[in-house]
Design a protein around this motif. Structure first.
Motif, short mmCIF file in Angstrom:
data_model
loop_
_atom_site.label_atom_id
_atom_site.label_comp_id
_atom_site.label_asym_id
_atom_site.label_seq_id
_atom_site.Cartn_x
_atom_site.Cartn_y
_atom_site.Cartn_z
N TRP A 70 9.50 1.17 -0.98
CA TRP A 70 9.48 0.05 -2.16
C TRP A 70 10.20 -0.94 -1.51
O TRP A 70 10.16 -1.98 -2.46
N THR A 71 10.96 -0.47 -0.56
CA THR A 71 11.79 -1.44 -0.12
C THR A 71 11.55 -2.49 0.94
O THR A 71 12.15 -3.74 1.72
N LEU A 102 0.52 7.54 -6.53
CA LEU A 102 -0.67 8.31 -6.09
C LEU A 102 -0.81 9.67 -6.24
O LEU A 102 -0.48 10.70 -6.08
N GLN A 103 0.99 10.27 -4.80
CA GLN A 103 1.63 10.87 -4.95
C GLN A 103 1.95 11.04 -5.31
O GLN A 103 3.40 12.77 -5.50
N GLY A 104 3.09 10.62 -6.93
CA GLY A 104 3.71 11.73 -7.81
C GLY A 104 5.09 10.84 -6.77
O GLY A 104 5.99 11.69 -8.22
N LYS A 105 5.35 10.63 -6.14
CA LYS A 105 6.79 10.96 -5.62
C LYS A 105 7.89 9.32 -6.65
O LYS A 105 8.65 8.88 -6.46
N VAL A 107 0.57 -1.29 0.12
CA VAL A 107 0.11 0.54 0.41
C VAL A 107 0.81 1.65 -0.03
O VAL A 107 0.28 2.77 -0.79
N GLY A 108 1.98 1.11 0.38
CA GLY A 108 2.86 2.47 1.27
C GLY A 108 3.70 2.77 0.07
O GLY A 108 3.72 3.81 -1.27
N ALA A 168 4.90 -1.07 -12.46
CA ALA A 168 6.01 -1.97 -11.58
C ALA A 168 4.95 -2.84 -10.50
O ALA A 168 5.58 -4.13 -10.34
N LEU A 169 4.52 -2.19 -9.78
CA LEU A 169 2.80 -2.53 -8.46
C LEU A 169 2.26 -3.90 -9.46
O LEU A 169 2.39 -4.96 -8.84
N LEU A 170 2.33 -3.37 -10.63
CA LEU A 170 0.99 -5.03 -10.76
C LEU A 170 1.75 -5.95 -11.46
O LEU A 170 1.62 -7.27 -11.61
N ALA A 171 3.33 -5.63 -11.77
CA ALA A 171 4.32 -7.19 -12.12
C ALA A 171 4.70 -7.86 -10.57
O ALA A 171 4.42 -9.07 -11.48
N PHE A 172 4.51 -6.84 -9.83
CA PHE A 172 5.25 -7.44 -9.03
C PHE A 172 4.09 -8.23 -7.89
O PHE A 172 4.32 -9.22 -8.19
N ASN A 173 3.05 -7.91 -7.84
CA ASN A 173 1.78 -8.55 -7.21
C ASN A 173 1.02 -9.97 -8.23
O ASN A 173 1.02 -10.43 -7.50
N SER A 174 1.59 -9.71 -9.51
CA SER A 174 1.31 -10.56 -10.38
C SER A 174 1.88 -11.84 -9.95
O SER A 174 2.06 -13.23 -10.29
#
Length: 425
Positions: free
Chosen positions: A118-119, A57-60, A50-51, A70-76
């Motif tokens: 992300w870590t 969403l915050q553009g960071k 979630v972080g 990248a998030l989708l690839a990791f979850n998949s």
């Protein structure tokens, strides 16, 4: 005990077996529910991402599309590794390892590229590693040591010189513990399942061996005896027309051989059917429940000798049959109380008003198997073993049977049968 009583007691083991099957089925259902972690158990841990989603969403995370992919690839890849590790068809193939390799690459890429929250994907990578069976043991330990060290170093590097080091240490430690705990728990449940499967296989093997033993015993008992009967019957047929005395002699031999075979079969079947007193109590409970009566069974004291258990088992069987057939009771209490030297069995019902119940030899309760197991026959058998059996009205209503027996006793009927068979041979 007449034929009807025999049929009732022949049905009781079947009812007990059906209840045992239902109990085993419920146990299997409970085992299915509590069999340990499954693939869906590890999906809620994805909430640790979630972080990273918040950073997007915050553009960071720079380009949100790249971060989202990248998030989708990791979850998949995480879901693929976990599901493949629990799939019976793919858990022992290279699919979990290939998925883990891709998940590792994505984890390091986003950790180095974005840092910050992300870590937290490193502990998730470690958790997924713990589900892969091919890594169990030393390879997993080496992999987690290397992975936790890299996770701690990257976290400290990305947090900069102002970091107090606790973040790096926490991510590294969490990475190592996540994988080790997951692997340990899954290995423990695998061992439990293997032990349960082994126990069931041993039980099936024991049943098959017992069936084989009993069939072999019956073959040994009947094979030779029936052959002798056939030969002598042929001799009777040949001699009947020209030598009646010789034919009668052969017929007498057939009778003697038949009686001997009956004695041998009786001993074999009695030894096969007579189980522990606990088994007879369970069968009695089943019969009473089937008859609409409330069973109350109490047992206390030290273990009994097999001979004492066999005798008391016959008493339980006979008295419960009498209660079911003649008492019209709504409740039957069976109490076994053993002391150091004697055991006392009491069977009480709340049936119709006291009166004589036909339990003598030749009466409707008499059973000739094993020397007669009506109450009178059982009383004689118990007396020969040093015990007593008293029966009669229980106050204003109901009937009571009280049996006392030495704890260490021998069944005289078994000794008598063995002596007769030895003389017959």
């Amino acid at each position: 005990m007449d034929v009807t009583s025999w049929m009732k007691w022949a049905e009781s083991p079947t009812k007990a077996e059906e209840r045992a099957c239902r109990t085993a089925e419920r146990a299997r259902e409970r085992a299915e529910v509590g069999k340990g972690p499954g693939k869906y158990t590890f999906l809620p841990w994805l909430i640790m991402g979630v972080g990273a989603f918040s950073n997007i969403l915050q553009g960071k995370a720079g380009n949100p599309w790249i971060g989202g992919l990248a998030l989708l690839a990791f979850n998949s890849l995480y879901i693929f590794v976990v599901f493949a590790a629990f799939d019976p068809r793919r858990k022992d193939t290279t699919a979990p390892l290939l998925g883990l390799a891709g998940l590792t690459a994505v984890t390091f890429a986003v950790a180095v590229g974005y840092g910050d929250t992300w870590t937290m994907f490193f502990p998730l990578l470690s958790l997924a590693s713990g589900t892969v069976r091919q890594l169990r043991g030393k390879p997993l330990a080496l992999w987690l040591i290397a992975l936790s060290g890299a996770a701690g170093w990257i976290t400290g590097w990305k947090h900069g010189a102002g970091s107090d080091g606790w973040s790096a240490w926490g991510v590294g430690y969490g990475t190592f513990v996540s994988g080790m705990v997951t692997a340990a728990v899954l290995s423990l449940f695998d061992t439990v399942r293997q032990l349960d499967a082994t126990r069931q296989e041993l039980a099936r093997t024991a049943v098959e061996k017992e069936r084989l033993r009993f069939s072999r015993d019956l073959h040994d008992l009947l094979g030779h005896t029936l052959s002798v009967i056939v030969v002598k019957a042929e001799a009777v047929r040949r001699l009947a027309s020209r030598d009646l005395d010789a034919a009668l002699g052969q017929a007498a031999d057939i009778e003697a051989v038949g009686r001997q075979a009956l004695t041998e079969i009786r001993e074999a079947v009695t030894g096969y059917r007579e189980g522990s007193l606990s088994t007879e109590l369970e069968r009695a409970r089943s019969v009473l429940e089937a008859a609409g009566m409330e069973p109350v069974v109490r047992q206390s004291g030290p273990p009994l000798a097999p001979q004492a258990e066999a005798l008391l088992g016959w008493v339980v069987r006979e008295t419960v049959t009498n209660t079911v057939r003649h008492s019209g009771a709504s409740r039957c209490e069976i109490e076994v109380r053993a002391a150091d030297d004697r055991v006392r069995l009491t069977v009480t019902d709340d049936g119709r008003a006291p009166g004589p119940r036909p339990v003598g030899p030749g009466g409707p309760h008499e059973e000739n198997v094993g020397g007669g197991n009506g109450l009178k026959g059982l009383a004689e058998r118990l007396a020969a073993a040093g015990g007593t059996l008293d029966s009669g009205p229980d106050g204003r209503r109901g009937f009571r049977v009280v049996t006392e027996l030495p704890v260490d006793t021998e069944d005289p009927m078994r000794t008598h049968v063995g002596t007769v068979e030895g003389a017959g041979r």
